[in-house]
Design a protein around this motif. Structure first.
Motif, PDB file in Angstrom:
ATOM      1  N   ALA A 192     -31.918 -10.856  -3.766  1.00  0.00           N
ATOM      2  CA  ALA A 192     -31.134 -10.047  -3.266  1.00  0.00           C
ATOM      3  C   ALA A 192     -29.579 -10.117  -3.655  1.00  0.00           C
ATOM      4  O   ALA A 192     -29.074  -9.226  -3.891  1.00  0.00           O
ATOM      5  N   ILE A 193     -29.064 -11.304  -3.724  1.00  0.00           N
ATOM      6  CA  ILE A 193     -27.926 -11.675  -4.337  1.00  0.00           C
ATOM      7  C   ILE A 193     -27.800 -11.241  -5.922  1.00  0.00           C
ATOM      8  O   ILE A 193     -26.780 -10.636  -6.036  1.00  0.00           O
ATOM      9  N   ALA A 194     -28.692 -11.601  -6.340  1.00  0.00           N
ATOM     10  CA  ALA A 194     -28.716 -11.324  -8.109  1.00  0.00           C
ATOM     11  C   ALA A 194     -28.488  -9.429  -8.155  1.00  0.00           C
ATOM     12  O   ALA A 194     -27.859  -9.166  -8.968  1.00  0.00           O
ATOM     13  N   ALA A 195     -29.455  -8.969  -6.986  1.00  0.00           N
ATOM     14  CA  ALA A 195     -29.261  -7.380  -7.302  1.00  0.00           C
ATOM     15  C   ALA A 195     -27.930  -7.078  -6.619  1.00  0.00           C
ATOM     16  O   ALA A 195     -27.284  -5.983  -7.325  1.00  0.00           O
ATOM     17  N   ALA A 196     -27.193  -7.579  -5.696  1.00  0.00           N
ATOM     18  CA  ALA A 196     -26.055  -7.330  -5.314  1.00  0.00           C
ATOM     19  C   ALA A 196     -25.144  -7.448  -6.438  1.00  0.00           C
ATOM     20  O   ALA A 196     -24.021  -6.822  -6.775  1.00  0.00           O
ATOM     21  N   ILE A 197     -25.190  -8.536  -7.162  1.00  0.00           N
ATOM     22  CA  ILE A 197     -24.234  -8.841  -8.420  1.00  0.00           C
ATOM     23  C   ILE A 197     -24.355  -7.801  -9.413  1.00  0.00           C
ATOM     24  O   ILE A 197     -23.471  -7.311  -9.934  1.00  0.00           O
ATOM     25  N   ARG A 198     -25.696  -7.417  -9.766  1.00  0.00           N
ATOM     26  CA  ARG A 198     -25.858  -6.314 -10.422  1.00  0.00           C
ATOM     27  C   ARG A 198     -25.100  -5.089 -10.154  1.00  0.00           C
ATOM     28  O   ARG A 198     -24.440  -4.268 -11.099  1.00  0.00           O
ATOM     29  N   GLU A 199     -25.042  -4.791  -8.845  1.00  0.00           N
ATOM     30  CA  GLU A 199     -24.502  -3.588  -8.367  1.00  0.00           C
ATOM     31  C   GLU A 199     -23.062  -3.740  -8.710  1.00  0.00           C
ATOM     32  O   GLU A 199     -22.085  -2.743  -8.777  1.00  0.00           O
ATOM     33  N   ALA A 200     -22.430  -4.858  -8.259  1.00  0.00           N
ATOM     34  CA  ALA A 200     -21.126  -5.208  -8.290  1.00  0.00           C
ATOM     35  C   ALA A 200     -20.457  -4.938  -9.650  1.00  0.00           C
ATOM     36  O   ALA A 200     -19.285  -4.545 -10.009  1.00  0.00           O
ATOM     37  N   MET A 201     -21.417  -5.418 -10.634  1.00  0.00           N
ATOM     38  CA  MET A 201     -21.066  -5.472 -12.072  1.00  0.00           C
ATOM     39  C   MET A 201     -20.928  -4.062 -12.509  1.00  0.00           C
ATOM     40  O   MET A 201     -20.200  -3.489 -13.360  1.00  0.00           O
ATOM     41  N   ARG A 202     -21.801  -3.193 -11.939  1.00  0.00           N
ATOM     42  CA  ARG A 202     -21.945  -1.683 -12.243  1.00  0.00           C
ATOM     43  C   ARG A 202     -20.539  -0.974 -11.534  1.00  0.00           C
ATOM     44  O   ARG A 202     -19.847  -0.146 -12.374  1.00  0.00           O
ATOM     45  N   ALA A 203     -20.378  -1.387 -10.508  1.00  0.00           N
ATOM     46  CA  ALA A 203     -18.972  -0.918  -9.968  1.00  0.00           C
ATOM     47  C   ALA A 203     -17.875  -1.406 -10.871  1.00  0.00           C
ATOM     48  O   ALA A 203     -16.771  -0.564 -10.809  1.00  0.00           O
ATOM     49  N   LYS A 204     -17.900  -2.471 -11.592  1.00  0.00           N
ATOM     50  CA  LYS A 204     -16.656  -2.925 -12.257  1.00  0.00           C
ATOM     51  C   LYS A 204     -16.652  -1.875 -13.427  1.00  0.00           C
ATOM     52  O   LYS A 204     -15.412  -1.759 -13.772  1.00  0.00           O
ATOM     53  N   GLU A 205     -17.665  -1.742 -14.150  1.00  0.00           N
ATOM     54  CA  GLU A 205     -17.673  -0.496 -15.168  1.00  0.00           C
ATOM     55  C   GLU A 205     -17.061   0.793 -14.848  1.00  0.00           C
ATOM     56  O   GLU A 205     -16.391   1.331 -15.565  1.00  0.00           O
ATOM     57  N   THR A 206     -17.788   1.193 -13.470  1.00  0.00           N
ATOM     58  CA  THR A 206     -17.165   2.694 -13.222  1.00  0.00           C
ATOM     59  C   THR A 206     -15.869   2.417 -12.355  1.00  0.00           C
ATOM     60  O   THR A 206     -15.187   3.617 -12.296  1.00  0.00           O
ATOM     61  N   GLY A 207     -15.538   1.425 -11.983  1.00  0.00           N
ATOM     62  CA  GLY A 207     -14.088   1.418 -11.424  1.00  0.00           C
ATOM     63  C   GLY A 207     -14.327   1.727  -9.736  1.00  0.00           C
ATOM     64  O   GLY A 207     -13.239   2.156  -9.142  1.00  0.00           O
ATOM     65  N   GLU A 208     -15.447   2.137  -9.507  1.00  0.00           N
ATOM     66  CA  GLU A 208     -15.847   2.517  -8.087  1.00  0.00           C
ATOM     67  C   GLU A 208     -15.706   1.470  -7.027  1.00  0.00           C
ATOM     68  O   GLU A 208     -16.121   0.168  -7.302  1.00  0.00           O
ATOM     69  N   GLU A 209     -15.180   1.462  -5.706  1.00  0.00           N
ATOM     70  CA  GLU A 209     -15.363   0.619  -4.721  1.00  0.00           C
ATOM     71  C   GLU A 209     -16.378   0.756  -3.930  1.00  0.00           C
ATOM     72  O   GLU A 209     -16.519   0.948  -2.650  1.00  0.00           O
ATOM     73  N   THR A 210     -17.883   0.393  -4.618  1.00  0.00           N
ATOM     74  CA  THR A 210     -18.944   0.535  -3.915  1.00  0.00           C
ATOM     75  C   THR A 210     -19.103  -0.471  -2.885  1.00  0.00           C
ATOM     76  O   THR A 210     -18.834  -1.554  -3.028  1.00  0.00           O
ATOM     77  N   VAL A 211     -19.399   0.082  -1.719  1.00  0.00           N
ATOM     78  CA  VAL A 211     -19.817  -0.937  -0.640  1.00  0.00           C
ATOM     79  C   VAL A 211     -21.134  -1.259  -0.589  1.00  0.00           C
ATOM     80  O   VAL A 211     -22.163  -0.143  -0.591  1.00  0.00           O
ATOM     81  N   ILE A 212     -21.438  -2.644  -0.617  1.00  0.00           N
ATOM     82  CA  ILE A 212     -22.770  -3.287  -0.946  1.00  0.00           C
ATOM     83  C   ILE A 212     -23.234  -3.903   0.368  1.00  0.00           C
ATOM     84  O   ILE A 212     -22.415  -5.000   0.826  1.00  0.00           O
TER      85      ILE A 212
END
Ligand SMILES: *Cc1c(COP(=O)(O)O)cnc(C)c1O
Length: 451
Positions: free
Chosen positions: A388-408
């Motif tokens: 779950a943590i690895a998946a959350a980190i994948r999402e957080a890195m995607r958010a870094k690329e797009t600059g979005e404040e994704t809430v995970i």
């Protein structure tokens, strides 16, 4: 001032579990009797489970009251905290906001006591003397041992042999709470004996251990069996996680854009996500909800949606679920709780309806994420929620690329204090990513009934 954790008072503990079944656009397919292949009735489950749990398994009520005796025991560790992972966010340099609901605060160190306690309670109420069960990583066995101790029930556990050898401390924990523990396969059942005759060093599997525990309960009227995941009533008991998390996300003033949870049999994932899925279906929020499974045992992403047995010997009712074949023995990955050939029929059904997504991640990426998490947030995760943590980190890195404040939002469903050998192997650079053999899945799928 930044807030790190969101805490509820004891008087805010939800007093009902949420049953998602009546809210779904289509009902889940019924379990079938293994002999007649007709829908299984209460009498088919009665040798194994108390009537109250059988009723909950097929209930059409949206909410079921949590008994006062169960709530009193829940208060040992509930409400559990929701954390905002500020330090991990900073390390990842991401605009995403990462929240995690932590279930490692329970006596057994995971979410499993949320269902072990009510299961022991209903059995005790119906005059049962002893519960049998299986355990993979040892989390479920220790949770049930703890719960049985609360209601003066005997508890007998078949622990998957690989884990019995690798995790002697889990066995000790079960014994502290008064349980008897056997390695599985064992020489106590005919099935176990036959497997040991073929291979005295058999490493076992969850499916085999289930067969042994079921086989020891069914013939005795005062002995019943308890399952720690997969079934509808188990997932329903776990919804207390998501109901609390909804209140805590409100306190934080956020709604999740993405919710990820690790899936072995689906209970911590269902527990966190179903209340959010209810809100999504009502149009109150719109999170992407995703199951995360190990690359070595990917029942949702690589399995077929078929009727199959819940155990290896083919003794349980047939359930329509995503399965790799009930004879599939996954490679011995460290996340023992995720080494199950099938997936909860309810999660499988919801996945088929397109209401949730799934992805699989290999264990080196998971432990890489777990180290980043432990070195910032402090908590050492159990091997299962490293997914779950690895998946959350994948999402957080995607958010870094797009600059979005994704809430995970994710569930840290257990701590890893009794799983340090896994970390030892990772830190020594000895962890391998098992390659999944398509031919072994194909072999196992041949044993799935054709219907
Ligand atoms: C048992 C267990 C799991 C897997 O079971 P689910 O029913 O999928 O939640 C995951 N994490 C931990 C910590 C467990 O103990």
């Amino acid at each position: 001032m930044t807030q790190h954790k969101y805490l509820l008072n004891e008087n805010q503990i939800p007093t009902q579990w949420y049953n998602i079944v009546p809210d779904l656009p289509a009902p889940p397919p019924p379990a079938l009797h293994p002999g007649t292949r007709e829908p299984a009735g209460p009498e088919d489950f009665a040798p194994l489970f108390p009537m109250e749990l059988i009723k909950q398994e097929v209930s059409q009520e949206s909410y079921i009251d949590i008994p006062g005796e169960v709530l009193d025991i829940y208060k040992i560790w509930r409400p559990s905290p929701l954390f905002r992972a500020h330090r991990l966010e900073k390390l990842l340099d991401t605009p995403a906001k990462i929240f995690y609901k932590y279930e490692g605060v329970s006596p057994a160190g995971s979410h499993k006591p949320n269902t072990a306690v009510p299961q022991a309670f209903y059995n005790a109420q119906e005059g049962v003397r002893k519960l049998t069960t299986e355990t993979g990583a040892g989390q479920w066995g220790s949770s049930l041992a703890f719960a049985c101790a609360q209601f003066d029930l005997e508890c007998e556990v078949w622990q998957v042999a690989a884990s019995y050898r690798a995790k002697p401390h889990r066995k000790t924990m079960m014994e502290i709470w008064g349980a008897t523990v056997h390695p599985s396969p064992s020489d106590l059942t005919e099935y176990g004996k036959s497997l040991l005759a073929e291979n005295p060093d058999h490493t076992g599997s969850l499916g085999i251990a289930i067969s042994e525990a079921v086989g020891m309960a069914a013939p005795h009227p005062d002995v019943r069996y308890a399952l720690g995941s997969v079934l509808n009533h188990v997932l329903m008991h776990q919804t207390i996680i998501g109901e609390e998390a909804l209140l805590q996300m409100q306190m934080a003033g956020e709604t999740p854009d993405v919710l990820v949870g690790c899936t072995g049999g689906g209970s911590n994932f269902g527990g966190l996500s179903f209340p959010f899925l209810r809100e999504k279906m009502k149009g109150n929020m719109n999170p992407t909800i995703r199951c995360v499974e190990p690359a070595a045992c990917p029942s949702l992403t690589k399995g077929e949606y078929r009727y199959d047995f819940g155990d290896s010997a083919g003794m349980t009712p047939l359930m329509k679920m995503h399965t790799l074949g009930h004879s599939f023995v996954p490679d011995p990955i460290h996340a023992g709780g995720l080494r199950y050939h099938g997936m909860s029929p309810l999660v499988s059904h919801i996945y088929e309806l397109g209401l949730v997504e799934a992805e699989s991640i290999a264990q080196n990426e998971c432990f890489t994420g777990a180290l980043q998490f432990a070195r910032t947030e402090g908590i050492v995760p159990a091997p299962e929620p490293t997914h779950a943590i690895a998946a959350a980190i994948r999402e957080a890195m995607r958010a870094k690329e797009t600059g979005e404040e994704t809430v995970i939002l994710t569930a840290l469903c257990g701590h890893g204090h009794l799983d340090l050998a896994s970390y030892e192997s990772f830190l020594a650079g000895k962890m391998v990513d098992h390659s999944l053999s398509e031919s072994s899945i194909a072999e196992a799928m041949k044993t799935v009934p054709v219907m």
